[in-house]
Design an enzyme around this catalytic site. Structure first.
Site, short mmCIF file in Angstrom:
data_model
loop_
_atom_site.label_atom_id
_atom_site.label_comp_id
_atom_site.label_asym_id
_atom_site.label_seq_id
_atom_site.Cartn_x
_atom_site.Cartn_y
_atom_site.Cartn_z
N LYS A 184 -11.79 -2.06 -6.95
CA LYS A 184 -11.69 -1.58 -5.52
C LYS A 184 -11.07 0.12 -5.49
O LYS A 184 -10.37 -1.13 -4.92
CB LYS A 184 -11.79 -2.55 -4.34
CG LYS A 184 -12.07 -2.61 -3.38
CD LYS A 184 -11.42 -3.26 -2.26
CE LYS A 184 -10.70 -2.69 -1.93
NZ LYS A 184 -10.17 -1.32 -1.28
N GLU A 260 1.66 -2.44 -10.10
CA GLU A 260 2.07 -1.25 -9.78
C GLU A 260 2.32 -0.66 -8.49
O GLU A 260 1.04 -0.42 -7.49
CB GLU A 260 1.09 -0.06 -10.73
CG GLU A 260 1.06 0.18 -12.12
CD GLU A 260 1.89 0.11 -12.70
OE1 GLU A 260 3.19 0.89 -12.39
OE2 GLU A 260 1.81 0.53 -14.00
N CYS A 294 4.02 7.17 -5.07
CA CYS A 294 4.37 6.51 -5.40
C CYS A 294 6.51 7.06 -6.39
O CYS A 294 7.50 6.33 -6.39
CB CYS A 294 4.29 5.08 -6.26
SG CYS A 294 3.65 5.98 -8.54
N GLU A 391 10.43 3.89 1.88
CA GLU A 391 9.51 4.88 1.42
C GLU A 391 8.82 6.67 2.46
O GLU A 391 8.03 5.50 2.93
CB GLU A 391 7.82 4.08 1.35
CG GLU A 391 7.48 5.11 -0.90
CD GLU A 391 5.99 4.04 -1.28
OE1 GLU A 391 5.50 3.11 -0.65
OE2 GLU A 391 6.34 4.49 -2.35
P1 NAP Z 1 -1.48 -0.57 0.32
O1 NAP Z 1 -2.21 -0.33 1.39
O2 NAP Z 1 -1.00 -1.46 -0.86
O3 NAP Z 1 -3.58 -0.42 -0.77
C1 NAP Z 1 -3.92 -0.53 -1.57
C2 NAP Z 1 -5.01 -0.54 -1.98
O4 NAP Z 1 -4.65 -2.04 -1.59
C3 NAP Z 1 -6.65 0.08 -1.68
O5 NAP Z 1 -7.21 -0.49 -1.50
C4 NAP Z 1 -6.27 -1.19 -0.01
O6 NAP Z 1 -6.97 -1.20 0.77
C5 NAP Z 1 -5.91 -2.72 -0.34
N1 NAP Z 1 -5.70 -3.47 0.73
C6 NAP Z 1 -4.97 -3.61 1.68
N2 NAP Z 1 -4.73 -4.80 1.46
C7 NAP Z 1 -6.09 -5.56 0.75
C8 NAP Z 1 -6.13 -7.14 0.84
N3 NAP Z 1 -4.71 -7.85 1.25
N4 NAP Z 1 -5.88 -7.48 -0.39
C9 NAP Z 1 -6.83 -6.74 -1.45
N5 NAP Z 1 -6.55 -5.79 -1.39
C10 NAP Z 1 -5.99 -4.67 -0.04
O7 NAP Z 1 -1.16 1.11 -0.24
P2 NAP Z 1 -1.75 2.60 -0.27
O8 NAP Z 1 -1.63 2.56 1.46
O9 NAP Z 1 -3.38 2.14 -0.65
O10 NAP Z 1 -0.95 3.45 -1.28
C11 NAP Z 1 0.27 3.12 -0.73
C12 NAP Z 1 1.14 2.94 -1.54
O11 NAP Z 1 0.73 3.40 -3.31
C13 NAP Z 1 2.66 3.43 -1.72
O12 NAP Z 1 3.54 1.75 -1.48
C14 NAP Z 1 2.63 3.67 -2.74
O13 NAP Z 1 4.28 4.19 -3.69
C15 NAP Z 1 1.66 2.69 -3.82
N6 NAP Z 1 2.02 3.77 -5.27
C16 NAP Z 1 1.67 3.15 -6.43
C17 NAP Z 1 1.45 4.12 -7.77
C18 NAP Z 1 2.32 2.94 -9.02
O14 NAP Z 1 1.65 3.18 -10.25
N7 NAP Z 1 3.53 1.99 -9.18
C19 NAP Z 1 0.63 4.75 -7.37
C20 NAP Z 1 0.24 4.74 -6.62
C21 NAP Z 1 0.62 4.34 -5.11
P3 NAP Z 1 -7.30 -0.35 1.78
O15 NAP Z 1 -7.71 0.73 1.51
O16 NAP Z 1 -9.05 -1.68 2.31
O17 NAP Z 1 -6.03 -0.72 2.55
#
Ligand code: NAP
Length: 488
Positions: A184, A260, A294, A391
């Site tokens: 997804k 991650e 990240c 962040e």
């Molecule tokens: P996010 O809001 O956590 O969303 C990530 C994914 O999770 C999206 O596909 C989102 O779908 C989905 N999602 C959100 N709420 C959910 C729920 N309740 N149940 C299941 N899935 C859910 O993060 P983001 O804003 O897209 O990405 C930024 C974050 O990712 C930052 O904190 C960054 O540090 C982190 N990141 C970490 C890494 C690593 O390798 N450590 C790499 C890249 C990014 P929707 O799009 O529909 O909301």
């Protein structure tokens, strides 16, 4: 207005769900809109998957697993290798598409595509190297046999900031191990993942091995799958906040998970560092993906004797970067993903300035269409400033001075996160002392980038657990079965 090339690239993207090897509309026929963050204009609509679609996708992954786990490792590797070649052949179109949906400059999209594709090449080579062990037990009367088997159907949830690579980092090792999956992607950037599904189809991946579900209600659609006993593994890349919720949901069936999550990377510059190299590293660590990574350096801790000089050099370098739509020539910084993200960046800068920070460059939004924010360098940061603890996820570099090595280490570790840290020093003894004392899963030593398909990417503390890439990455998709053999 999209150019004719852009329109052609968009037209080629499948807009439906990819389930059991077929492209289908969402049940109910709903769609969700994808926009260009550089203009705020709609690009296209894709299927808005519902719970029924999600269950169908998991059913397909479960059914396909029975046969896919038996496929010869060499054949699995060959599929990955063909998919790698196809990604590289289609890199120009994929890069344009990625820039349109996510905003990063086209050269960076090419960088992500090469990086993301490389997980397929790397794991194509690992598929044939999944080994067990055979030993004589201590008593000499028995034998210990271990075998490595695929964990089973997996769920992958990926973020918008690296729309392709965050998927291939999971899909590559999963296929190599013999696992099937439901992916997804983030609702803001589903197009790159849909194109990847088409590539896997073209590379000959059997139906149901990879299923792609685009959806606007992520929580509602994914929770039933996380609680479904057919799911054997969840791998999530995204925010720590969502990660915590998913870990809770996973606990019920004791699901194997990899997380991650977010980061708050410290960037340490000691007085013996090569300052020009440190500025070069800082540009990469801070400005790659416009700070929406990240691994992005979130705070710069610099030895007091060189802090002013470093901040001025960084401000000159960052201030010279061209901001604009990523498709334009010479653009180095694209828009932020949406208004919410831009407002958050703006709030964090205002909070720091309100507490006395000096703006060396930037510090404001760019007027007009799209979600642009000027690349910013701040100095004189108050220890209570929110951007030291949160962040930033934007093109903002706060610089603080430190007086001693111990103070630098304490400041670097003063966060709930532990993904990556950057250390700049020419003194190898010091560098190793500091590296050993830092609570992070990764370190960049005299370099501002750590991502590499052959290396274990991942964090500690609230940055998550599990590793992606390298030999460690395939372990996430393998179970160990031990056979105690009675050999009298
Ligand atoms: P996010 O809001 O956590 O969303 C990530 C994914 O999770 C999206 O596909 C989102 O779908 C989905 N999602 C959100 N709420 C959910 C729920 N309740 N149940 C299941 N899935 C859910 O993060 P983001 O804003 O897209 O990405 C930024 C974050 O990712 C930052 O904190 C960054 O540090 C982190 N990141 C970490 C890494 C690593 O390798 N450590 C790499 C890249 C990014 P929707 O799009 O529909 O909301």
């Amino acid at each position: 207005m999209a150019s004719s090339t852009e329109a052609a690239v968009l037209a080629a993207v499948p807009k439906q769900l990819f389930i059991a090897g077929e492209w289908r509309d969402a049940s109910g026929g709903g769609t969700l809109e994808v926009e260009d963050p550089a203009t705020g204009e709609a690009l296209c609509e894709v299927a808005d998957g519902q719970v029924d679609d999600a269950l169908a996708a998991l059913g397909a992954a479960d059914e396909a697993f029975a046969t896919f786990r038996q496929m010869a490792p060499r054949e699995r590797g060959d599929i990955l290798r063909r998919a790698y070649d196809l990604i590289m052949e289609r890199a120009d179109d994929l890069a344009l598409l990625m820039t349109m949906e996510m905003g990063k400059p086209i050269a960076e999209s090419h960088g992500e595509i090469a990086y993301g594709a490389n997980f397929f090449r790397w794991y194509a080579e690992e598929a044939v190297r999944i080994n067990g062990r055979f030993t004589v037990n201590e008593a000499g009367s028995g034998r210990v046999l271990t075998m490595r088997q695929p964990v089973g159907p997996c769920l992958f949830i990926t973020p918008w900031n690296f729309p392709l690579a965050m998927g291939t980092r999971k899909i590559g090792p999963a296929i190599a191990a013999g696992c099937t999956c439901v992916v997804k992607p983030a609702k803001q950037t589903p197009l790159s993942m849909l194109m990847l599904a088409r590539i896997l189809e073209d590379a000959g991946l059997p139906a149901g091995v990879v299923n792609v579900l685009t959806a606007s209600s992520s929580g509602a659609v994914m929770e039933p799958l996380i609680r479904d006993p057919r799911t054997r593994k969840l791998s999530f890349t995204g925010s720590t906040e969502v990660g915590r919720t998913l870990i809770e949901q996973s606990a019920q069936q004791v699901l194997r998970v990899s997380m991650e999550l977010g980061g708050n990377a410290p960037f340490l510059v000691f007085e013996d560092a090569d300052l020009d190299l440190a500025v070069e590293g800082a540009l990469l660590a801070k400005m790659r993906n416009g700070g929406e990574a990240c691994t992005s350096a979130n705070r710069f801790h610099v030895a007091e004797s060189v802090a002013e000089e470093f901040a001025q050099k960084l401000a000159a370098a960052i201030g010279g970067l061209k901001v604009g739509r990523g498709t334009e020539d010479g653009v180095r910084v694209g828009p932020l993903i949406d208004e919410a993200q831009r407002s958050k960046v703006s709030e964090l800068v205002d909070d720091a300035v309100g507490r006395g920070a000096k703006v060396l460059v930037g510090g404001e939004r760019v007027d007009g269409a799209g979600y642009f924010y000027r690349p910013t360098v701040l100095s004189d940061i108050d220890p209570g400033a929110r951007l030291l603890g949160e962040e930033i996820f934007g093109p903002v570099a706060p610089v603080r001075g430190f007086r001693s090595e111990d103070e630098a280490i304490a400041a670097a570790n003063d966060t709930e996160y532990g993904l990556v840290a950057y250390v700049f020093s020419r003194d190898l003894n010091r560098a190793f002392r500091v590296i050993e004392a830092l609570d992070t899963g990764m370190i960049g030593l005299n370099q501002g980038i750590v991502s590499n398909a052959g290396a274990p990417f991942g964090g500690v503390k609230a940055s998550g657990f599990g590793r992606e890439g390298g030999p460690e990455g395939i372990e996430e998709y393998l179970e160990t079965k031990y056979v105690a053999m009675n050999v009298p």
